[in-house]
Each structure stands twice: as C-alpha cells, then as structure tokens.
Scaffold this motif. Structure first.
Motif, PDB file in Angstrom:
ATOM      1  N   ILE A 194      16.321 -11.412  11.267  1.00 35.74           N
ATOM      2  CA  ILE A 194      16.112 -10.275  10.374  1.00 35.74           C
ATOM      3  C   ILE A 194      14.678  -9.789  10.520  1.00 35.74           C
ATOM      4  N   GLU A 195      14.521  -8.483  10.765  1.00 39.04           N
ATOM      5  CA  GLU A 195      13.170  -7.913  10.752  1.00 39.04           C
ATOM      6  C   GLU A 195      13.224  -6.429  10.387  1.00 39.04           C
ATOM      7  N   GLY A 196      12.328  -6.034   9.518  1.00 43.93           N
ATOM      8  CA  GLY A 196      12.264  -4.625   9.116  1.00 43.93           C
ATOM      9  C   GLY A 196      13.305  -4.272   8.061  1.00 43.93           C
ATOM     10  N   GLN A 197      13.650  -3.004   8.021  1.00 48.20           N
ATOM     11  CA  GLN A 197      14.564  -2.517   6.987  1.00 48.20           C
ATOM     12  C   GLN A 197      15.903  -2.110   7.615  1.00 48.20           C
ATOM     13  N   TYR A 198      16.923  -2.072   6.773  1.00 48.28           N
ATOM     14  CA  TYR A 198      18.279  -1.882   7.273  1.00 48.28           C
ATOM     15  C   TYR A 198      19.021  -0.762   6.538  1.00 48.28           C
ATOM     16  N   ASP A 199      19.896  -0.085   7.291  1.00 46.19           N
ATOM     17  CA  ASP A 199      20.745   0.950   6.682  1.00 46.19           C
ATOM     18  C   ASP A 199      21.741   0.326   5.709  1.00 46.19           C
ATOM     19  N   LEU A 200      22.241  -0.844   6.129  1.00 50.22           N
ATOM     20  CA  LEU A 200      23.263  -1.528   5.330  1.00 50.22           C
ATOM     21  C   LEU A 200      22.938  -3.017   5.290  1.00 50.22           C
ATOM     22  N   VAL A 201      22.899  -3.573   4.101  1.00 53.29           N
ATOM     23  CA  VAL A 201      22.714  -5.013   3.960  1.00 53.29           C
ATOM     24  C   VAL A 201      23.997  -5.579   3.356  1.00 53.29           C
ATOM     25  N   VAL A 202      24.559  -6.568   4.030  1.00 56.62           N
ATOM     26  CA  VAL A 202      25.815  -7.156   3.564  1.00 56.62           C
ATOM     27  C   VAL A 202      25.493  -8.515   2.949  1.00 56.62           C
ATOM     28  N   GLU A 203      25.742  -8.629   1.671  1.00 56.75           N
ATOM     29  CA  GLU A 203      25.405  -9.858   0.940  1.00 56.75           C
ATOM     30  C   GLU A 203      26.635 -10.753   0.922  1.00 56.75           C
ATOM     31  N   CYS A 204      26.551 -11.888   1.609  1.00 55.77           N
ATOM     32  CA  CYS A 204      27.716 -12.773   1.737  1.00 55.77           C
ATOM     33  C   CYS A 204      27.389 -14.177   1.249  1.00 55.77           C
ATOM     34  N   ALA A 205      26.309 -14.338   0.508  1.00 56.71           N
ATOM     35  CA  ALA A 205      25.915 -15.681   0.083  1.00 56.71           C
ATOM     36  C   ALA A 205      26.345 -15.971  -1.352  1.00 56.71           C
ATOM     37  N   GLY A 206      26.503 -14.926  -2.148  1.00 62.01           N
ATOM     38  CA  GLY A 206      26.940 -15.140  -3.528  1.00 62.01           C
ATOM     39  C   GLY A 206      25.878 -15.745  -4.419  1.00 62.01           C
ATOM     40  N   THR A 207      24.598 -15.522  -4.078  1.00 69.89           N
ATOM     41  CA  THR A 207      23.517 -16.053  -4.915  1.00 69.89           C
ATOM     42  C   THR A 207      22.616 -14.912  -5.391  1.00 69.89           C
ATOM     43  N   GLU A 208      21.919 -15.184  -6.481  1.00 70.72           N
ATOM     44  CA  GLU A 208      20.961 -14.215  -7.027  1.00 70.72           C
ATOM     45  C   GLU A 208      19.873 -13.905  -6.003  1.00 70.72           C
ATOM     46  N   LYS A 209      19.396 -14.959  -5.347  1.00 73.09           N
ATOM     47  CA  LYS A 209      18.334 -14.807  -4.353  1.00 73.09           C
ATOM     48  C   LYS A 209      18.772 -13.857  -3.224  1.00 73.09           C
ATOM     49  N   ALA A 210      20.009 -14.009  -2.798  1.00 71.18           N
ATOM     50  CA  ALA A 210      20.515 -13.179  -1.695  1.00 71.18           C
ATOM     51  C   ALA A 210      20.575 -11.710  -2.098  1.00 71.18           C
ATOM     52  N   VAL A 211      21.012 -11.450  -3.321  1.00 74.77           N
ATOM     53  CA  VAL A 211      21.124 -10.056  -3.766  1.00 74.77           C
ATOM     54  C   VAL A 211      19.742  -9.420  -3.819  1.00 74.77           C
ATOM     55  N   ASN A 212      18.768 -10.153  -4.325  1.00 79.70           N
ATOM     56  CA  ASN A 212      17.437  -9.574  -4.458  1.00 79.70           C
ATOM     57  C   ASN A 212      16.726  -9.466  -3.106  1.00 79.70           C
ATOM     58  N   ARG A 213      17.064 -10.353  -2.177  1.00 77.68           N
ATOM     59  CA  ARG A 213      16.567 -10.196  -0.808  1.00 77.68           C
ATOM     60  C   ARG A 213      17.198  -8.947  -0.184  1.00 77.68           C
ATOM     61  N   ALA A 214      18.460  -8.727  -0.473  1.00 75.19           N
ATOM     62  CA  ALA A 214      19.156  -7.540   0.057  1.00 75.19           C
ATOM     63  C   ALA A 214      18.447  -6.268  -0.397  1.00 75.19           C
ATOM     64  N   ILE A 215      18.022  -6.250  -1.649  1.00 76.40           N
ATOM     65  CA  ILE A 215      17.312  -5.073  -2.166  1.00 76.40           C
ATOM     66  C   ILE A 215      16.010  -4.862  -1.387  1.00 76.40           C
ATOM     67  N   LYS A 216      15.316  -5.954  -1.072  1.00 80.84           N
ATOM     68  CA  LYS A 216      14.067  -5.848  -0.286  1.00 80.84           C
ATOM     69  C   LYS A 216      14.325  -5.323   1.120  1.00 80.84           C
ATOM     70  N   LEU A 217      15.422  -5.780   1.730  1.00 81.15           N
ATOM     71  CA  LEU A 217      15.687  -5.439   3.136  1.00 81.15           C
ATOM     72  C   LEU A 217      16.290  -4.054   3.313  1.00 81.15           C
ATOM     73  N   CYS A 218      16.796  -3.489   2.240  1.00 85.12           N
ATOM     74  CA  CYS A 218      17.513  -2.216   2.334  1.00 85.12           C
ATOM     75  C   CYS A 218      16.518  -1.059   2.425  1.00 85.12           C
TER      76      CYS A 218
END
Ligand SMILES: [Zn+2]
Ligand SMILES: [Zn+2]
Length: 311
Positions: A194-218
């Motif tokens: 993973i590097e930089g920002q993404y058009d689409l982030v797919v959250e497949c971990a089911g954790t709070e941490k993953a969702v908030n990382r997704a927000i950062k990467l989007c």
C-alpha cells in the motif's frame, strides 16, 4: 448421509436419514468454511439446520454446479428488481442459516439456487464461487472501473478475492494483511504494497482500525467499500471522512444485474483464473475430519486462508 450441525459451540457430524427439504439434489464435492460459520458456531442460540453455504457439487446426471444459498420470495419489489439479496424474508431462510446447508454428503435446493459451472472449473475449488460472488457484488455496488487504484485491507478469503476481482479489472492493487502467508497469497494474485491514496478502498478486516485506515487511504471524493462484517458496529472517524467527502458503500450477499447473477460472473472469473483457488485454498479435509478442519480455520496464525471440506 452425514451432515454437520453446530451444538453448544461444538461441531457435530451426525449420521441422518436425509432432510425433508424439497428441490434438486446436489451431491456435495466441496464446501468452504467461512468466517460467518465460525461466528454462528459461537452463538448462544445454535443453528437449527445443517451448516454451510459455500457449496459446489454435481446433480444426479453429473452436471457440475455451484449453489447460490439465497432463497428469496421471488415476488416482492426487491426480488422483481433483481435485488433479491434485499428480500425481507430471503436472508433468514438462506442455506446454512435458515435452511439446511451444504456441509453434508448431499442437499436439496430450489432450482433457482443452481449455478451451472464452466467445465474447466475443478469442483474441488468451486466452493470459492460464493465468496467471489460476495466481492463481485460489492465491486459492482462500488462502481469499480478499469484501471482504478484499489487498496484492500484484510488478507482473509474475502480480501484476497477482492484483490483478484480488482486485478481482473486491470486495477492497481495494494494489499494490507496481518500475516505473512496472506501477504504472499496477495502477491501471487498481483497485489503490491500500500502506498499513496486510492480511488477505492475495500475494507475486509471487520475492525475499527481497518475502517479508519481506509478513511486515511481514500482519496478526496473516493469510495470505501465495507465487506468486513462488524458484528458490534463501527466507530468511524467521521471528520476526516467528511472533509474528503468519501462515499461509504455497504454491500450484502449477491444479486443480479439484469439477467446476469453476481454468481455467474464469479463462476466465469474462477474458471478464467485458476490462480485464485491456488492462492486461497490452504487446507482440504474429508467430511469425517470436520472438527479438525474447524480448528484450523479458527486459527489464522496456523496459516489457514480458506479451509475446504470434501465430502
Ligand atoms: Zn461465506
Ligand atoms: Zn422477495
């Protein structure tokens, strides 16, 4: 015949004289163990039916099929629009949840559940059509476009299916996974770091941490597709999501796009890309060893991604 039930948090293989279900008989050749099976196994009120919803097998005449576990009413407004995953009675009576599933030597299903398979698919791998269909549907909901930058968070079966579906659409894919064997499986499907920002982030971990990382990467105005199951809800960082005007997309099971079901698309994808099964299926057990299979599926550190039973 033999069938798997859950009782008091334990997996039980019982000898039964069949089930009273009507429909077409499918002799099971492969059935996957899913995270939701592990969740249902641990629930206080046990499942009343045979477990298992990732099913592939053969009809009496030898025709190879995957089984779509949805049993919707076919009559409500959602069903008529092809959105049968949203049928108000559908989810509660789907196979392995409210109706006898496929962790058994055989099962009987409504004809509408049958998904005819291309002959090039190995039936031992075809139980993967179900988790792939989950991702095909989610990507359709998220409007995945060819060549987009896609990040996947979570290296379990759904995360790796997301890598495969995005790569099939020529996306540039970055994967974040917890365990080395998951990272290696992602690499084999074409995912980088993973590097930089993404058009689409797919959250497949089911954790709070993953969702908030997704927000950062989007990227600003990008999308987050939630495929992880958050059994206790999601506390998400609203302000950064708001300040980027991120669209959060939810997705549930699979449905149809006109005459084409997500399951049909998933079956074609698996036929065209045998590397998906190679990357995902880490363990295979005969039905008699179902307890051992569940123990391995539960222990992510043991190197399991998808554990498959072969009746
Ligand atoms: Zn599943
Ligand atoms: Zn309906």
């Amino acid at each position: 015949m033999r069938a798997v039930y859950f009782r008091d948090g334990e997996v039980e293989l019982r000898e039964t004289c069949g089930t009273p279900d009507e429909g077409v008989r499918v002799r099971v050749r492969s059935i996957g163990i899913c995270g939701s099976d592990l969740h249902m196994l641990g629930m206080k009120s046990p499942l009343q039916c045979v477990a298992g919803h990732e099913v592939a097998g053969v009809l009496d005449d030898g025709t190879p099929v995957a089984v779509e576990p949805s049993v919707p009413c076919h009559e409500c407004a959602s069903c008529r629009a092809g959105d049968y995953n949203l049928c108000p009675v559908g989810a509660g009576r789907s196979l392995g949840v409210g109706r006898n599933g496929g962790m058994a030597d055989e099962l009987r299903v409504p004809e509408s559940c049958l998904v005819y398979l291309p002959s090039s698919i190995d039936l031992r791998d075809a139980c993967l059509v179900e988790p792939l269909a989950v991702v095909v549907h989610g990507m359709r909901r998220a409007g995945l476009e060819a060549g987009q930058r896609v990040a996947v968070i979570g290296g379990g079966a759904i995360g790796l299916c997301a890598v495969a579906v995005a790569k099939a659409d020529n996306a540039t894919v970055g994967l974040s996974a917890r365990y080395d064997h998951q990272v290696a499986a992602g690499r084999s499907l074409g995912a980088g770091e993973i590097e930089g920002q993404y058009d689409l982030v797919v959250e497949c971990a089911g954790t709070e941490k993953a969702v908030n990382r997704a927000i950062k990467l989007c990227r600003p105005k990008g999308k987050i597709l939630i495929l992880g199951t958050h059994w206790n809800g999601i506390p998400l960082q609203q302000i950064p999501a708001m300040m980027k005007e991120i669209t959060i997309v939810f997705s549930f099971m699979y449905a149809a796009n006109g005459a084409v079901r997500d399951f049909d698309v998933a079956a074609m994808l698996l036929a065209r890309h045998p590397e998906i099964a190679k990357a995902l299926i880490t363990h295979r057990y005969p039905l008699a060893e179902v307890k051992q299979a569940f123990a391995v599926a539960r222990d992510r550190k043991a190197g399991a991604i998808k554990v498959v039973l072969e009746p």
